[in-house]
Design a protein around this motif. Structure first.
Motif, PDB file in Angstrom:
ATOM      1  N   GLY A  20       0.792  -1.218   0.000  1.00 39.81           N
ATOM      2  CA  GLY A  20       0.000   0.000   0.000  1.00 39.81           C
ATOM      3  C   GLY A  20       0.829   1.274   0.000  1.00 39.81           C
ATOM      4  N   SER A  21       2.091   1.189   0.381  1.00 38.63           N
ATOM      5  CA  SER A  21       2.958   2.370   0.454  1.00 38.63           C
ATOM      6  C   SER A  21       3.773   2.611  -0.812  1.00 38.63           C
ATOM      7  N   VAL A  22       3.749   1.674  -1.734  1.00 39.28           N
ATOM      8  CA  VAL A  22       4.564   1.806  -2.944  1.00 39.28           C
ATOM      9  C   VAL A  22       4.167   3.054  -3.734  1.00 39.28           C
ATOM     10  N   ASP A  23       2.873   3.357  -3.831  1.00 39.69           N
ATOM     11  CA  ASP A  23       2.430   4.533  -4.590  1.00 39.69           C
ATOM     12  C   ASP A  23       2.970   5.837  -4.021  1.00 39.69           C
ATOM     13  N   ASP A  24       3.330   5.857  -2.739  1.00 32.13           N
ATOM     14  CA  ASP A  24       3.805   7.082  -2.091  1.00 32.13           C
ATOM     15  C   ASP A  24       5.290   7.353  -2.333  1.00 32.13           C
ATOM     16  N   LEU A  25       6.003   6.413  -2.949  1.00 34.22           N
ATOM     17  CA  LEU A  25       7.443   6.586  -3.148  1.00 34.22           C
ATOM     18  C   LEU A  25       7.750   7.662  -4.178  1.00 34.22           C
ATOM     19  N   ASN A  26       8.805   8.438  -3.911  1.00 35.39           N
ATOM     20  CA  ASN A  26       9.337   9.336  -4.930  1.00 35.39           C
ATOM     21  C   ASN A  26      10.477   8.591  -5.630  1.00 35.39           C
ATOM     22  N   LEU A  27      11.123   9.230  -6.600  1.00 41.76           N
ATOM     23  CA  LEU A  27      12.150   8.536  -7.378  1.00 41.76           C
ATOM     24  C   LEU A  27      13.313   8.079  -6.501  1.00 41.76           C
ATOM     25  N   ALA A  28      13.782   8.942  -5.607  1.00 42.50           N
ATOM     26  CA  ALA A  28      14.905   8.560  -4.739  1.00 42.50           C
ATOM     27  C   ALA A  28      14.518   7.392  -3.835  1.00 42.50           C
ATOM     28  N   GLY A  29      13.311   7.441  -3.284  1.00 41.87           N
ATOM     29  CA  GLY A  29      12.847   6.353  -2.425  1.00 41.87           C
ATOM     30  C   GLY A  29      12.687   5.051  -3.184  1.00 41.87           C
TER      31      GLY A  29
ATOM     32  N   GLU B 163      20.747  -4.829  -6.271  1.00 47.01           N
ATOM     33  CA  GLU B 163      21.490  -4.269  -7.399  1.00 47.01           C
ATOM     34  C   GLU B 163      20.951  -2.862  -7.650  1.00 47.01           C
ATOM     35  N   PRO B 164      21.730  -2.012  -8.298  1.00 47.46           N
ATOM     36  CA  PRO B 164      21.261  -0.648  -8.553  1.00 47.46           C
ATOM     37  C   PRO B 164      19.986  -0.643  -9.397  1.00 47.46           C
ATOM     38  N   ALA B 165      19.175   0.346  -9.153  1.00 49.28           N
ATOM     39  CA  ALA B 165      17.925   0.468  -9.913  1.00 49.28           C
ATOM     40  C   ALA B 165      18.237   0.773 -11.370  1.00 49.28           C
ATOM     41  N   PRO B 166      17.500   0.140 -12.292  1.00 46.23           N
ATOM     42  CA  PRO B 166      17.697   0.471 -13.706  1.00 46.23           C
ATOM     43  C   PRO B 166      17.169   1.872 -13.983  1.00 46.23           C
ATOM     44  N   SER B 167      17.564   2.429 -15.090  1.00 43.73           N
ATOM     45  CA  SER B 167      17.156   3.775 -15.464  1.00 43.73           C
ATOM     46  C   SER B 167      15.790   3.708 -16.126  1.00 43.73           C
ATOM     47  N   LEU B 168      14.747   3.624 -15.292  1.00 40.52           N
ATOM     48  CA  LEU B 168      13.377   3.518 -15.778  1.00 40.52           C
ATOM     49  C   LEU B 168      12.543   4.614 -15.140  1.00 40.52           C
TER      50      LEU B 168
ATOM     51  N   LEU C  53       7.495   2.491 -13.594  1.00 39.36           N
ATOM     52  CA  LEU C  53       8.022   1.146 -13.845  1.00 39.36           C
ATOM     53  C   LEU C  53       8.825   0.626 -12.646  1.00 39.36           C
ATOM     54  N   LEU C  54       9.572   1.511 -11.989  1.00 33.47           N
ATOM     55  CA  LEU C  54      10.278   1.090 -10.778  1.00 33.47           C
ATOM     56  C   LEU C  54       9.282   0.635  -9.713  1.00 33.47           C
ATOM     57  N   LYS C  55       8.184   1.359  -9.582  1.00 33.03           N
ATOM     58  CA  LYS C  55       7.154   0.988  -8.605  1.00 33.03           C
ATOM     59  C   LYS C  55       6.548  -0.375  -8.937  1.00 33.03           C
ATOM     60  N   PHE C  56       6.333  -0.643 -10.231  1.00 36.52           N
ATOM     61  CA  PHE C  56       5.812  -1.956 -10.638  1.00 36.52           C
ATOM     62  C   PHE C  56       6.767  -3.065 -10.206  1.00 36.52           C
ATOM     63  N   GLY C  57       8.065  -2.855 -10.433  1.00 33.51           N
ATOM     64  CA  GLY C  57       9.062  -3.852 -10.051  1.00 33.51           C
ATOM     65  C   GLY C  57       9.138  -4.052  -8.550  1.00 33.51           C
ATOM     66  N   ILE C  58       9.018  -2.977  -7.802  1.00 34.10           N
ATOM     67  CA  ILE C  58       9.036  -3.059  -6.335  1.00 34.10           C
ATOM     68  C   ILE C  58       7.810  -3.807  -5.837  1.00 34.10           C
ATOM     69  N   ALA C  59       6.642  -3.460  -6.382  1.00 32.13           N
ATOM     70  CA  ALA C  59       5.407  -4.135  -5.975  1.00 32.13           C
ATOM     71  C   ALA C  59       5.477  -5.628  -6.295  1.00 32.13           C
ATOM     72  N   TYR C  60       6.039  -5.959  -7.446  1.00 32.00           N
ATOM     73  CA  TYR C  60       6.191  -7.365  -7.833  1.00 32.00           C
ATOM     74  C   TYR C  60       7.038  -8.105  -6.797  1.00 32.00           C
TER      75      TYR C  60
ATOM     76  N   HIS D 134      22.555   3.253 -22.458  1.00 33.49           N
ATOM     77  CA  HIS D 134      23.421   4.324 -21.961  1.00 33.49           C
ATOM     78  C   HIS D 134      22.771   5.114 -20.836  1.00 33.49           C
ATOM     79  N   GLY D 135      22.180   4.386 -19.891  1.00 34.58           N
ATOM     80  CA  GLY D 135      21.617   5.011 -18.711  1.00 34.58           C
ATOM     81  C   GLY D 135      20.239   5.612 -18.877  1.00 34.58           C
ATOM     82  N   VAL D 136      19.629   5.407 -20.034  1.00 39.44           N
ATOM     83  CA  VAL D 136      18.291   5.939 -20.282  1.00 39.44           C
ATOM     84  C   VAL D 136      17.344   4.767 -20.522  1.00 39.44           C
ATOM     85  N   GLY D 137      16.226   4.749 -19.821  1.00 40.33           N
ATOM     86  CA  GLY D 137      15.232   3.696 -19.996  1.00 40.33           C
ATOM     87  C   GLY D 137      14.338   3.981 -21.184  1.00 40.33           C
TER      88      GLY D 137
END
Length: 132
Positions: free
Chosen positions: A9-18, A29-34, A38-45, A87-90
Motif C-alpha cells: 500500500g505504500s509503494v504509490d507514495d514513493l518518490n524517485l529517490a525512495g 542491485e542498482p535500480a535500472p534507469s526507468l 516502472l520502478l514501482k511496478f518492479g518493487i510491488a512485484y 546508456h543510462g536511459v530507460g
C-alpha cells in the motif's frame, strides 16, 4: 534497530529517490534507469513474491530454452511492453495491434525504433532481447 518495511500500500507514495533505494534493498542491485512508475511496478512485484513466500521466481521455460539453442516464439500480444536501458536511459516500447508505440509515435518495426535509439544499425528484436 530494524530496517523499515515497505508494504504494498505504500509503494504509490514513493518518490524517485525512495524507489531507487527500495529497489536496491529488494533486488540487491542498482535500480535500472526507468520511469518512476516502472520502478514501482518492479518493487510491488518483488514485495508480492516475498509475501507469497517464494524465495526465487522460477525462470520461465522460454528463457531456459534460450540457453539450449531452442527458438523462442515471438508472438507479442498487444499491450506487451518491451523495456531496454541504453546508456543510462530507460526506453519503453508498447506492442499495439498494427506495430509499436514509442515516445508517443507509431512505429511499424522494432528495428526502426532500435536505430532511432542507438543511431546505428541494430536488429530490433535483438536490441530488445527477443529472438532474431
Amino acid at each position: 534497530m530494524a530496517k523499515p518495511r515497505l508494504d504494498l500500500g505504500s509503494v504509490d507514495d514513493l518518490n524517485l529517490a525512495g524507489a531507487k533505494e527500495w529497489w536496491v534493498r529488494l533486488y540487491r542491485e542498482p535500480a535500472p534507469s526507468l520511469s518512476l512508475q516502472l520502478l514501482k511496478f518492479g518493487i510491488a512485484y518483488r514485495i508480492q513474491i516475498r509475501a507469497a513466500g517464494i524465495s526465487e521466481p522460477k525462470m520461465p521455460r522460454r528463457q531456459r530454452d534460450r540457453g539450449r539453442g531452442k527458438p523462442i516464439p515471438r508472438n507479442l500480444a498487444p499491450g506487451t511492453r518491451l523495456v531496454r536501458d541504453w546508456h543510462g536511459v530507460g526506453h519503453v516500447v508498447t506492442v499495439v495491434d498494427n506495430g509499436f508505440e514509442y515516445e508517443g509515435r507509431h512505429w511499424s518495426s522494432l528495428t526502426a525504433i532500435a536505430r532511432a535509439i542507438t543511431g546505428g544499425k541494430w536488429s530490433g528484436p535483438r536490441f530488445f532481447g527477443l529472438p532474431a
